[in-house]
Design a protein around this motif. Structure first.
Motif, short mmCIF file in Angstrom:
data_model
loop_
_atom_site.label_atom_id
_atom_site.label_comp_id
_atom_site.label_asym_id
_atom_site.label_seq_id
_atom_site.Cartn_x
_atom_site.Cartn_y
_atom_site.Cartn_z
N ALA A 1 7.94 -2.48 2.59
CA ALA A 1 8.19 -3.58 1.66
C ALA A 1 7.20 -4.72 1.89
CB ALA A 1 9.63 -4.08 1.83
N THR A 2 6.88 -5.00 3.15
CA THR A 2 5.90 -6.04 3.45
C THR A 2 4.54 -5.70 2.84
OG1 THR A 2 7.05 -6.56 5.52
CG2 THR A 2 4.77 -7.30 5.31
N ALA A 3 4.13 -4.45 2.99
CA ALA A 3 2.85 -4.03 2.41
C ALA A 3 2.92 -3.97 0.89
CB ALA A 3 2.46 -2.67 2.97
N CYS A 4 4.08 -3.60 0.36
CA CYS A 4 4.26 -3.54 -1.09
C CYS A 4 4.00 -4.90 -1.73
CB CYS A 4 5.67 -3.06 -1.41
SG CYS A 4 6.21 -3.30 -3.12
N LEU A 5 4.56 -5.95 -1.16
CA LEU A 5 4.35 -7.30 -1.69
C LEU A 5 2.90 -7.75 -1.54
CD1 LEU A 5 7.63 -8.86 -0.25
CD2 LEU A 5 7.14 -8.40 -2.67
N SER A 6 2.28 -7.39 -0.44
CA SER A 6 0.87 -7.76 -0.24
C SER A 6 -0.02 -7.02 -1.24
CB SER A 6 0.44 -7.45 1.20
OG SER A 6 1.21 -8.19 2.12
N GLU A 7 0.26 -5.76 -1.47
CA GLU A 7 -0.54 -4.99 -2.43
C GLU A 7 -0.42 -5.55 -3.84
OE1 GLU A 7 1.02 -1.10 -1.96
OE2 GLU A 7 0.18 -0.82 0.06
N PHE A 8 0.80 -5.94 -4.21
CA PHE A 8 0.96 -6.51 -5.55
C PHE A 8 0.24 -7.85 -5.67
CE2 PHE A 8 3.20 -9.15 -8.65
CZ PHE A 8 3.13 -8.34 -9.77
N GLU B 1 8.59 2.48 -7.60
CA GLU B 1 7.42 3.35 -7.45
C GLU B 1 6.68 3.05 -6.15
OE1 GLU B 1 4.36 5.91 -7.69
OE2 GLU B 1 6.20 5.93 -8.88
N ARG B 2 6.50 1.78 -5.85
CA ARG B 2 5.75 1.41 -4.65
C ARG B 2 6.53 1.70 -3.37
NH1 ARG B 2 1.46 -2.39 -6.01
NH2 ARG B 2 1.48 -2.75 -8.26
N MET B 3 7.84 1.78 -3.46
CA MET B 3 8.67 2.08 -2.28
C MET B 3 9.14 3.53 -2.26
SD MET B 3 8.97 -0.71 -0.42
CE MET B 3 10.42 -0.32 0.56
N SER B 4 8.61 4.35 -3.14
CA SER B 4 9.11 5.73 -3.27
C SER B 4 8.78 6.59 -2.07
CB SER B 4 8.53 6.37 -4.54
OG SER B 4 7.11 6.41 -4.48
N GLY B 5 7.85 6.19 -1.23
CA GLY B 5 7.52 6.98 -0.05
C GLY B 5 8.48 6.80 1.10
N ASN B 6 9.47 5.93 0.92
CA ASN B 6 10.45 5.68 1.98
C ASN B 6 11.82 6.15 1.51
OD1 ASN B 6 8.23 3.46 2.29
ND2 ASN B 6 9.22 3.59 4.29
N ILE B 7 12.38 7.12 2.22
CA ILE B 7 13.67 7.71 1.85
C ILE B 7 14.79 7.02 2.61
CG2 ILE B 7 15.05 9.81 1.91
CD1 ILE B 7 12.50 11.40 1.59
N CYS B 8 15.84 6.67 1.87
CA CYS B 8 17.07 6.14 2.49
C CYS B 8 18.16 7.17 2.27
CB CYS B 8 17.45 4.80 1.86
SG CYS B 8 19.03 4.15 2.46
N VAL C 1 13.50 -6.78 -2.18
CA VAL C 1 12.06 -6.94 -2.43
C VAL C 1 11.84 -7.88 -3.62
CG1 VAL C 1 9.93 -5.75 -3.05
CG2 VAL C 1 11.54 -4.67 -1.47
N ARG C 2 12.64 -7.72 -4.66
CA ARG C 2 12.52 -8.61 -5.83
C ARG C 2 12.79 -10.05 -5.45
NH1 ARG C 2 17.08 -8.16 -8.36
NH2 ARG C 2 16.77 -5.95 -8.88
#
Length: 238
Positions: free
Chosen positions: A178-185, A211-218, A230-231
């Motif tokens: 999530a930290t990287a997701c926000l930086s990438e956006f 989509e950006r967090m889809s690589g992490n499974i919960c 994240v929003r």
């Protein structure tokens, strides 16, 4: 009265004690055929049994000896770690077993679940799919390095406020991702959900976050709360 028997009278002799010459050859032939067939089957199976029981002509292949350990210096969370590891040790195992940073979790160990996500030079990677020696001299951030000295990071606080974790096993990877997701956006990086990947994404919509967090499974299914967390961080920083 005459004791002579007519020529056409049936014979009263005992036929059971006599062997029919016409049947004997047929019985013998059938019996010999079955015996020959059984013997042939046994002979044909003998080489196969010998081949199975025979010792191997070649010696078994031995595994190559392990590569000698070598010194590796890793910059993790702003601190230098001098490790002595084999070149084949993954970054995940180096973090957990050698550096003692067990916050990064080993989930599938195949790069599919995202539990081992860490940041290398600000870019998120699956630490189970890379070797530790490849990142010497690079800045590595794990979940232990997200918080400040006296306070949690905005992403960590949002996860707590929105109850974005259940069992918590995937949470370290989710937080780093999530930290990287926000930086990438913020850097204008497009995703597969961006309508036009040639332009900067207009907004960080829920579809973009998913989509950006889809690589992490919960496995607990806290995806709705993760998206909300994240929003919330993005809205607060906008």
């Amino acid at each position: 009265m005459s004791n002579e028997r007519p020529l056409d009278a049936p014979c009263d002799c005992d036929d059971a004690s006599q062997t029919s010459p016409s049947r004997a050859p047929a019985d013998v032939t059938r019996r010999r055929f079955l015996q020959s067939a059984a013997a042939a089957a046994a002979l044909s199976a003998t080489p196969h049994l010998h081949a199975q029981n025979a010792p191997s002509a070649t010696a078994p292949t031995q595994a190559p000896p392990p590569a000698p350990a070598q010194p590796v210096r890793l910059d993790i969370n702003g601190r230098e770690y001098a490790l002595h590891i084999e070149p084949r040790v993954t970054l995940l195992d180096a973090l957990r077993d050698y550096a003692g940073l067990t916050g990064t979790k080993k989930g599938c160990d195949r790069g599919q679940c995202g539990a081992c996500t860490v940041l290398v030079e600000g870019r998120r990677i699956n630490s189970c799919l890379t070797l530790a020696v490849m990142h010497e001299g690079q800045r590595i951030t794990t979940v232990e390095g997200l918080a400040g000295v006296a306070s949690l990071s905005p992403v960590q606080r949002a996860f707590i406020e929105h109850d974005a974790f259940q069992c918590g096993f995937c949470t370290p990877g989710q937080l780093c991702s999530a930290t990287a997701c926000l930086s990438e956006f913020s850097a204008g990086t497009a995703s597969a959900a961006t309508p036009d990947v040639r332009t900067r994404p207009a907004q960080l919509s829920d579809a973009e976050i998913r989509e950006r967090m889809s690589g992490n499974i919960c496995r607990c299914g806290a995806y709705v709360n993760i998206v909300a967390a994240v929003r919330d961080v993005h809205t607060a920083s906008a």
